[in-house]
Design a protein around this motif. Structure first.
Motif, PDB file in Angstrom:
ATOM      1  N   VAL A   1      29.889  44.430  40.919  1.00 35.69           N
ATOM      2  CA  VAL A   1      30.090  43.351  41.883  1.00 35.69           C
ATOM      3  C   VAL A   1      28.733  42.688  42.083  1.00 35.69           C
ATOM      4  O   VAL A   1      27.797  43.311  42.590  1.00 35.69           O
ATOM      5  CB  VAL A   1      30.649  43.883  43.218  1.00 35.69           C
ATOM      6  N   LEU A   2      28.621  41.423  41.688  1.00 38.21           N
ATOM      7  CA  LEU A   2      27.325  40.751  41.630  1.00 38.21           C
ATOM      8  C   LEU A   2      27.098  39.788  42.787  1.00 38.21           C
ATOM      9  O   LEU A   2      26.091  39.075  42.801  1.00 38.21           O
ATOM     10  CB  LEU A   2      27.208  39.989  40.305  1.00 38.21           C
ATOM     11  N   VAL A   3      28.009  39.740  43.742  1.00 39.28           N
ATOM     12  CA  VAL A   3      27.901  38.778  44.838  1.00 39.28           C
ATOM     13  C   VAL A   3      28.012  39.510  46.170  1.00 39.28           C
ATOM     14  O   VAL A   3      28.800  40.453  46.305  1.00 39.28           O
ATOM     15  CB  VAL A   3      28.998  37.702  44.724  1.00 39.28           C
ATOM     16  N   GLU A   4      27.202  39.079  47.135  1.00 46.92           N
ATOM     17  CA  GLU A   4      27.276  39.626  48.483  1.00 46.92           C
ATOM     18  C   GLU A   4      28.206  38.759  49.318  1.00 46.92           C
ATOM     19  O   GLU A   4      28.224  37.531  49.180  1.00 46.92           O
ATOM     20  CB  GLU A   4      25.890  39.648  49.127  1.00 46.92           C
ATOM     21  N   PRO A   5      29.005  39.362  50.205  1.00 44.75           N
ATOM     22  CA  PRO A   5      29.896  38.554  51.045  1.00 44.75           C
ATOM     23  C   PRO A   5      29.104  37.659  51.990  1.00 44.75           C
ATOM     24  O   PRO A   5      28.002  38.001  52.426  1.00 44.75           O
ATOM     25  CB  PRO A   5      30.706  39.610  51.808  1.00 44.75           C
ATOM     26  N   ASN A   6      29.687  36.475  52.270  1.00 49.71           N
ATOM     27  CA  ASN A   6      29.109  35.513  53.211  1.00 49.71           C
ATOM     28  C   ASN A   6      27.735  35.019  52.771  1.00 49.71           C
ATOM     29  O   ASN A   6      26.926  34.601  53.600  1.00 49.71           O
ATOM     30  CB  ASN A   6      29.019  36.116  54.615  1.00 49.71           C
ATOM     31  N   THR A   7      27.474  35.075  51.462  1.00 48.15           N
ATOM     32  CA  THR A   7      26.205  34.599  50.914  1.00 48.15           C
ATOM     33  C   THR A   7      26.483  33.409  50.003  1.00 48.15           C
ATOM     34  O   THR A   7      27.246  33.535  49.045  1.00 48.15           O
ATOM     35  CB  THR A   7      25.502  35.710  50.110  1.00 48.15           C
ATOM     36  N   PRO A   8      25.896  32.246  50.274  1.00 52.72           N
ATOM     37  CA  PRO A   8      26.150  31.076  49.421  1.00 52.72           C
ATOM     38  C   PRO A   8      25.716  31.324  47.978  1.00 52.72           C
ATOM     39  O   PRO A   8      24.670  31.929  47.715  1.00 52.72           O
ATOM     40  CB  PRO A   8      25.304  29.972  50.065  1.00 52.72           C
ATOM     41  N   VAL A   9      26.527  30.877  47.049  1.00 52.25           N
ATOM     42  CA  VAL A   9      26.207  30.956  45.627  1.00 52.25           C
ATOM     43  C   VAL A   9      26.392  29.577  45.021  1.00 52.25           C
ATOM     44  O   VAL A   9      27.091  28.715  45.568  1.00 52.25           O
ATOM     45  CB  VAL A   9      27.097  31.980  44.893  1.00 52.25           C
ATOM     46  N   ARG A  10      25.750  29.360  43.861  1.00 53.91           N
ATOM     47  CA  ARG A  10      25.840  28.087  43.169  1.00 53.91           C
ATOM     48  C   ARG A  10      26.897  28.167  42.068  1.00 53.91           C
ATOM     49  O   ARG A  10      27.256  29.254  41.603  1.00 53.91           O
ATOM     50  CB  ARG A  10      24.492  27.726  42.546  1.00 53.91           C
ATOM     51  N   LYS A  11      27.391  27.020  41.660  1.00 53.61           N
ATOM     52  CA  LYS A  11      28.368  26.966  40.581  1.00 53.61           C
ATOM     53  C   LYS A  11      27.794  27.612  39.324  1.00 53.61           C
ATOM     54  O   LYS A  11      26.676  27.299  38.913  1.00 53.61           O
ATOM     55  CB  LYS A  11      28.756  25.514  40.300  1.00 53.61           C
ATOM     56  N   GLY A  12      28.564  28.535  38.722  1.00 53.58           N
ATOM     57  CA  GLY A  12      28.137  29.217  37.512  1.00 53.58           C
ATOM     58  C   GLY A  12      27.467  30.550  37.747  1.00 53.58           C
ATOM     59  O   GLY A  12      27.256  31.305  36.791  1.00 53.58           O
ATOM     60  N   ASP A  13      27.132  30.869  39.004  1.00 50.40           N
ATOM     61  CA  ASP A  13      26.536  32.174  39.281  1.00 50.40           C
ATOM     62  C   ASP A  13      27.565  33.274  39.022  1.00 50.40           C
ATOM     63  O   ASP A  13      28.742  33.137  39.389  1.00 50.40           O
ATOM     64  CB  ASP A  13      26.060  32.256  40.735  1.00 50.40           C
ATOM     65  N   PRO A  14      27.152  34.400  38.396  1.00 49.69           N
ATOM     66  CA  PRO A  14      28.111  35.483  38.132  1.00 49.69           C
ATOM     67  C   PRO A  14      28.564  36.152  39.421  1.00 49.69           C
ATOM     68  O   PRO A  14      27.760  36.377  40.341  1.00 49.69           O
ATOM     69  CB  PRO A  14      27.318  36.444  37.237  1.00 49.69           C
ATOM     70  N   LEU A  15      29.849  36.466  39.484  1.00 49.87           N
ATOM     71  CA  LEU A  15      30.431  37.113  40.669  1.00 49.87           C
ATOM     72  C   LEU A  15      30.840  38.554  40.379  1.00 49.87           C
ATOM     73  O   LEU A  15      30.487  39.467  41.129  1.00 49.87           O
ATOM     74  CB  LEU A  15      31.655  36.322  41.148  1.00 49.87           C
ATOM     75  N   TYR A  16      31.602  38.751  39.290  1.00 40.95           N
ATOM     76  CA  TYR A  16      32.125  40.078  38.953  1.00 40.95           C
ATOM     77  C   TYR A  16      31.986  40.284  37.443  1.00 40.95           C
ATOM     78  O   TYR A  16      32.113  39.339  36.662  1.00 40.95           O
ATOM     79  CB  TYR A  16      33.601  40.213  39.345  1.00 40.95           C
ATOM     80  N   ARG A  17      31.741  41.550  37.062  1.00 42.96           N
ATOM     81  CA  ARG A  17      31.650  41.882  35.639  1.00 42.96           C
ATOM     82  C   ARG A  17      32.577  43.071  35.363  1.00 42.96           C
ATOM     83  O   ARG A  17      32.553  44.076  36.088  1.00 42.96           O
ATOM     84  CB  ARG A  17      30.215  42.212  35.253  1.00 42.96           C
ATOM     85  N   PHE A  18      33.384  42.927  34.295  1.00 42.43           N
ATOM     86  CA  PHE A  18      34.358  43.941  33.921  1.00 42.43           C
ATOM     87  C   PHE A  18      33.936  44.614  32.621  1.00 42.43           C
ATOM     88  O   PHE A  18      33.107  44.093  31.862  1.00 42.43           O
ATOM     89  CB  PHE A  18      35.748  43.317  33.771  1.00 42.43           C
ATOM     90  N   ASP A  19      34.534  45.767  32.357  1.00 40.11           N
ATOM     91  CA  ASP A  19      34.232  46.516  31.136  1.00 40.11           C
ATOM     92  C   ASP A  19      34.576  45.669  29.906  1.00 40.11           C
ATOM     93  O   ASP A  19      35.674  45.117  29.797  1.00 40.11           O
ATOM     94  CB  ASP A  19      35.041  47.815  31.130  1.00 40.11           C
ATOM     95  N   THR A  20      33.625  45.579  28.973  1.00 41.35           N
ATOM     96  CA  THR A  20      33.790  44.701  27.798  1.00 41.35           C
ATOM     97  C   THR A  20      34.206  45.444  26.538  1.00 41.35           C
ATOM     98  O   THR A  20      34.362  44.800  25.487  1.00 41.35           O
ATOM     99  CB  THR A  20      32.461  43.963  27.518  1.00 41.35           C
ATOM    100  N   THR A  21      34.392  46.756  26.604  1.00 43.01           N
ATOM    101  CA  THR A  21      34.582  47.552  25.384  1.00 43.01           C
ATOM    102  C   THR A  21      35.732  47.037  24.523  1.00 43.01           C
ATOM    103  O   THR A  21      35.560  46.724  23.332  1.00 43.01           O
ATOM    104  CB  THR A  21      34.817  49.023  25.746  1.00 43.01           C
ATOM    105  N   ILE A  22      36.915  46.937  25.117  1.00 43.82           N
ATOM    106  CA  ILE A  22      38.098  46.531  24.345  1.00 43.82           C
ATOM    107  C   ILE A  22      37.922  45.129  23.800  1.00 43.82           C
ATOM    108  O   ILE A  22      38.213  44.853  22.626  1.00 43.82           O
ATOM    109  CB  ILE A  22      39.357  46.619  25.226  1.00 43.82           C
ATOM    110  N   PHE A  23      37.411  44.226  24.613  1.00 45.63           N
ATOM    111  CA  PHE A  23      37.330  42.820  24.212  1.00 45.63           C
ATOM    112  C   PHE A  23      36.222  42.597  23.189  1.00 45.63           C
ATOM    113  O   PHE A  23      36.338  41.708  22.336  1.00 45.63           O
ATOM    114  CB  PHE A  23      37.140  41.953  25.456  1.00 45.63           C
ATOM    115  N   GLN A  24      35.160  43.403  23.226  1.00 42.16           N
ATOM    116  CA  GLN A  24      34.129  43.307  22.190  1.00 42.16           C
ATOM    117  C   GLN A  24      34.684  43.777  20.851  1.00 42.16           C
ATOM    118  O   GLN A  24      34.394  43.181  19.801  1.00 42.16           O
ATOM    119  CB  GLN A  24      32.908  44.138  22.582  1.00 42.16           C
ATOM    120  N   HIS A  25      35.484  44.837  20.866  1.00 47.79           N
ATOM    121  CA  HIS A  25      36.135  45.296  19.633  1.00 47.79           C
ATOM    122  C   HIS A  25      37.056  44.214  19.066  1.00 47.79           C
ATOM    123  O   HIS A  25      37.119  44.017  17.838  1.00 47.79           O
ATOM    124  CB  HIS A  25      36.929  46.570  19.895  1.00 47.79           C
TER     125      HIS A  25
END
Length: 382
Positions: free
Chosen positions: A82-106
């Motif tokens: 989880v790359l974002v803090e609640p109630n914290t302004p972010v800019r367009k394109g900033d990463p929010l969440y990252r999921f496991d890439t294993t299956i999709f990289q394969h």
């Protein structure tokens, strides 16, 4: 306005002269009730003017658009970061969440291998056409030789220069070579058709492999969710270990956008008789007591749920509502304050100035400013 004030003042002087100055009539309870009743009706002039020319409501709130954050993944996948803090302004394109890439990289690796294989197959098809062309040339040369031999023996047999069985053999050979030429031409056509199967000049097998690679890269890219606009995540409920994928029906978060906040105010229907887009508006936000913000009428939402019927097999049921439905008015800020937080759902009072009855407008301006300053002490709790 001046006429209404003049009538009211004249009425007060008239009552004073009749009952107190010249005492033409004796003031009593009955005359007091009658005089008060008439005076109250004179005050309705102010009420009606303000109601229609400067409508006012305290049923209004700040509205901000929200975007449902919903991962688009084809496989059940674990949330790893989880790359974002609640109630914290972010800019367009900033990463929010990252999921496991294993299956999709394969899947990307497999698609890249399929693309290389498809490109090689396209080159092989070119060689297949060349080989088929050579086969046609060989078959036609063999047919030409057999035809010449057939003609030669056809001339020799009647003269006794050759045996009949040899002529028969060359007759059979010509038929065989003719069939071989037809087969070679068919194989050439098949090779040319396979090579000519293209979309915009690209072999269909290569195009299909590229599309599969693009799809795999798309879902790999979706393993990192980024902010769609400037804004913030207000209520952060997603945590590492959450599993999402093709079976998830709901969003994992709501993203509140920073752009284009507006006020949505509801009015009694009769108050909107003269309201139209573009008219001046004053806004008193409860968040900022003592301050007035300027705005404009953007649109009137000419619809309520009472005017909607969904298709069904049930007959309409008509019940008199306790209160008539209110109509919403969309109001935009003339200059949204950059240094102030316009919280989604923030409560406000709104006054619209339609341009008519201008002499009464100062009363409404006093009214909304009294509301704003009253927010310093209201509600009366500590």
């Amino acid at each position: 306005m001046l006429m209404a004030v003049g009538i009211t003042v004249f009425y007060i002087i008239f009552v004073w002269m009749v009952f107190f100055r010249f005492r033409w009539l004796k003031f009593n309870i009955v005359w007091g009730i009658v005089s008060g009743w008439v005076g109250l009706h004179l005050l309705l002039i102010f009420l009606v003017a303000l109601r229609f020319y400067q409508p006012y409501t305290v049923d209004s709130h700040v509205i901000r658009s929200t975007i449902q954050i919903l991962p688009r993944l084809t496989q059940p996948t674990i949330l790893t970061e989880v790359l974002v803090e609640p109630n914290t302004p972010v800019r367009k394109g900033d990463p929010l969440y990252r999921f496991d890439t294993t299956i999709f990289q394969h899947q990307v690796d497999a698609a890249e291998a399929q693309l290389v294989a498809a490109e090689q197959n396209a080159k092989i098809l070119q060689q297949d056409v060349a080989a088929a062309s050579n086969a046609v040339i060989r078959a036609e040369a063999q047919l030409e030789y057999s035809t010449q031999q057939q003609k030669r023996f056809t001339d020799l047999v009647p003269q006794g220069g050759a045996r009949q069985d040899e002529l028969d053999r060359w007759n059979a050979q010509v038929e065989e070579d003719t069939a071989a030429v037809a087969e070679a031409k068919a194989n050439l056509e098949k090779a040319q058709l396979a090579l000519g199967s293209t979309i915009d000049g690209v072999n269909t097998g290569v195009a299909q492999a590229r599309a599969q690679l693009a799809e795999a890269e798309y879902f790999l890219g979706n393993t990192t969710l980024v902010a769609p606009e400037d804004g913030m995540i207000v209520s952060q409920q997603a945590r590492p270990g959450l599993v999402v994928g093709d079976v998830r029906l709901g969003a994992i978060a709501s993203f509140v956008t920073a752009a284009d906040p507006y006020i949505l105010a509801t009015f009694r229907q009769q108050n909107l008789k003269f309201v139209a887009p573009g008219q001046e508006v004053e806004i008193a936000l409860d968040l900022y007591p003592g301050e007035i913000f300027k705005g404009r009428v953007e649109a009137v939402w000419w619809a309520t749920s009472q005017g909607q019927y969904l298709p069904s097999g049930r007959l309409p049921e008509f019940v008199l509502p306790k209160l008539p439905g209110r109509i919403a008015v969309e109001i935009t800020f003339d200059d949204p304050p950059a240094d102030r937080i316009l919280a989604a759902g923030a409560h406000a009072a709104v006054a619209i100035y339609t341009g008519g009855g201008e002499s009464f407008a100062f009363l409404r301006r006093i009214n909304i400013r009294l509301y704003s300053f009253a927010n310093f002490i209201r509600p009366l709790d500590v």
